[in-house]
Design an enzyme around this catalytic site. Structure first.
Site, PDB file in Angstrom:
ATOM      1  N   CYS A  19       1.648  -2.516  15.790  1.00 50.82           N
ATOM      2  CA  CYS A  19       1.703  -2.390  14.216  1.00 50.82           C
ATOM      3  C   CYS A  19       0.957  -3.390  13.428  1.00 50.82           C
ATOM      4  CB  CYS A  19       2.977  -2.212  13.876  1.00 50.82           C
ATOM      5  SG  CYS A  19       3.091  -2.041  11.960  1.00 50.82           S
TER       6      CYS A  19
ATOM      7  N   CYS B 292       3.459   8.282   1.479  1.00 51.40           N
ATOM      8  CA  CYS B 292       4.081   7.394   2.401  1.00 51.40           C
ATOM      9  C   CYS B 292       4.204   6.066   1.601  1.00 51.40           C
ATOM     10  CB  CYS B 292       2.966   7.333   3.388  1.00 51.40           C
ATOM     11  SG  CYS B 292       3.469   6.194   4.747  1.00 51.40           S
TER      12      CYS B 292
ATOM     13  N   CYS C 299       6.725  -5.066  15.644  1.00 54.88           N
ATOM     14  CA  CYS C 299       6.242  -4.284  16.851  1.00 54.88           C
ATOM     15  C   CYS C 299       5.008  -4.516  17.092  1.00 54.88           C
ATOM     16  CB  CYS C 299       6.408  -2.813  16.073  1.00 54.88           C
ATOM     17  SG  CYS C 299       8.172  -2.345  15.860  1.00 54.88           S
TER      18      CYS C 299
ATOM     19  N   CYS D 211       6.506  -7.048   7.361  1.00 58.24           N
ATOM     20  CA  CYS D 211       7.867  -6.440   8.264  1.00 58.24           C
ATOM     21  C   CYS D 211       8.219  -7.620   9.025  1.00 58.24           C
ATOM     22  CB  CYS D 211       7.382  -5.298   8.964  1.00 58.24           C
ATOM     23  SG  CYS D 211       8.555  -4.599   9.540  1.00 58.24           S
TER      24      CYS D 211
ATOM     25  N   CYS E  51      -1.582   5.696  10.013  1.00 54.24           N
ATOM     26  CA  CYS E  51      -0.136   5.234  10.189  1.00 54.24           C
ATOM     27  C   CYS E  51      -0.465   3.772  10.945  1.00 54.24           C
ATOM     28  CB  CYS E  51       0.487   6.003  11.559  1.00 54.24           C
ATOM     29  SG  CYS E  51       0.994   7.349  10.865  1.00 54.24           S
TER      30      CYS E  51
ATOM     31  N   GLU F 194       0.940  -1.256   0.041  1.00 57.70           N
ATOM     32  CA  GLU F 194       0.197   0.205  -0.143  1.00 57.70           C
ATOM     33  C   GLU F 194       0.758   1.184   0.115  1.00 57.70           C
ATOM     34  OE1 GLU F 194      -4.078  -1.398   2.043  1.00 57.70           O
ATOM     35  OE2 GLU F 194      -2.495  -0.845   3.463  1.00 57.70           O
TER      36      GLU F 194
END
Ligand code: SAH
Length: 379
Positions: free
Chosen positions: A132, A118, A129, A125, A353, A105
């Protein structure tokens, strides 16, 4: 929310070298290897990145013969737009399909004085975290430099088609899916294109790479390139940071802050590091955390970004209250630290975010994550 009619068609997948992802040095080497002059590199860069031309036939300052040699020996291949939505606040998000069927995205965020894109650096990933959404997906693979810069190429073209004021990319932040510093070489190549006058020509203050704190790669980045760095801090002591940002177990706060100081010292111009701090209710949002933060940041030119936590299903966290955020930011402000509270944008299209999760299709990779070494780090 508006769904946009798709217009840009991807080029066919090819095993010829993709000129889209080559920075100036790589393109020059490519043309020299073809027995051509190296200035062909900047001509072709302008066609691709500034004119949006991906058909060699249209590059009319190249000889007919060179155009057909290029068509035989190279390609200019973009990602495919599989979803394109515009939020009621003007934020626009693209779901992009990669040639292997994975999705990533990219988000455009318009503000009064700028337009920020962004950009994602990986499919999924590895850093996991705890707050996230991308982390939940696990790590699938790195994006190539072409796949990174294609996000900028597509967004520029599609925004231009809107023919509306204020819809231009003035800033790029590598804050989409993935950890850019664990895809180091491709990130550096793409950043070079973003900043090259023959491509996107963004100044070094307008391109930001964001990292959860991969210390050796921060050092390498500082040696190579003058640009903005953002560090996702989120906690002020190792105990809490180990939990929220597990890469901290490998590179604890003391090492991270020392790397930030080294990075600043290497920059030609006086610059600041952006620190990101997601505000999690009852976890890291108390005044004592703010005071600890002030001590931690001592001597580092800082722009502090407080990010309201964007909740997602099953996250287990909640967003700090407005009161908690203003108490926290007052402590920082009183200590002389420039602090901004980031506005949540594109909520109606899941573009905020940490909500970028693409489409999870390869579940086997997620399973593999737990059997592989904890972090697939090369640095
Ligand atoms: N891996 C890089 C870049 C991607 S994340 C990094 O960690 O910096 C971009 C930013 O969004 C990071 O600061 C990240 O911590 C933050 N973020 C992730 N999930 C979030 C959430 N649910 N709410 C708010 N911010 C989040």
């Amino acid at each position: 929310m508006t769904n946009v009619q798709l217009q840009v068609q991807p080029a066919a997948v090819s095993d010829r070298p993709n000129l889209l992802g080559m920075d100036r040095a790589a393109l020059e080497a490519f043309f020299i290897a073809m027995g051509e002059k190296k200035f062909r590199a900047t001509q072709v860069m302008k066609w691709i990145h500034q004119q949006g031309v991906v058909d060699f036939e249209q590059m009319n300052n190249l000889s007919k013969e060179l155009r057909s040699r290029l068509a035989e020996n190279a390609c200019i291949s973009n990602l495919e737009v599989s979803r394109d939505v515009i939020s009621s606040d003007g934020t626009r998000k693209w779901l992009l399909r990669l040639a292997d069927g994975n999705h990533i995205e990219t988000v455009f965020i318009p503000e009064d004085d700028r337009g920020t894109l962004c950009v994602s650096s990986q499919v999924g990933c590895a850093l996991d975290c705890s707050f996230c959404a991308t982390g939940r997906q696990g790590f699938n693979r790195n994006l190539s430099s072409a796949e990174i810069i294609s996000q900028v190429w597509l967004a520029s073209q599609l925004l231009e088609e809107e023919k509306k004021p204020g819809r231009k990319i003035t800033n790029v932040v590598m804050m989409g899916m993935g950890e850019p510093l664990l895809n180091f070489d491709n990130t550096v190549t793409a950043v070079r294109l973003m900043m090259d006058d023959f491509a996107y020509g963004l100044s070094k203050r307008r391109v930001t790479v964001s990292t959860a704190g991969v210390v050796p790669a921060m050092d390498r980045l500082g040696d190579l390139i003058d640009m903005r760095l953002a560090v996702s801090l989120h906690a002020t002591n190792d105990e809490l940071r180990n939990e929220l940002v597990p890469v901290n177990r490998k590179y604890p706060l003391k090492e991270l802050m020392a790397a930030c100081r080294r990075f600043i010292d290497k920059q030609n111009t006086r610059s600041r590091i952006t620190f990101e701090y997601v505000m999690l209710a009852g976890v890291n949002d108390q005044p004592e955390h703010a005071r600890e933060l002030v001590r931690l940041l001592k001597g580092i030119p800082t722009l502090m970004n407080l990010i309201p936590f964007n909740p997602f299903e099953g996250s287990g966290y909640s967003t700090s209250s407005g009161n908690a955020v203003s108490r926290f930011s007052r402590v920082l402000h009183d200590a002389g630290i420039t602090t901004v509270v980031r506005k949540t944008r594109g909520e109606d299209i899941d573009a905020a975010c940490g909500q970028l999760a693409g489409r999870i299709e390869d579940k086997s990779r997620r399973h593999r994550r737990f059997t592989e070494p904890r972090f697939g780090m090369t640095q």
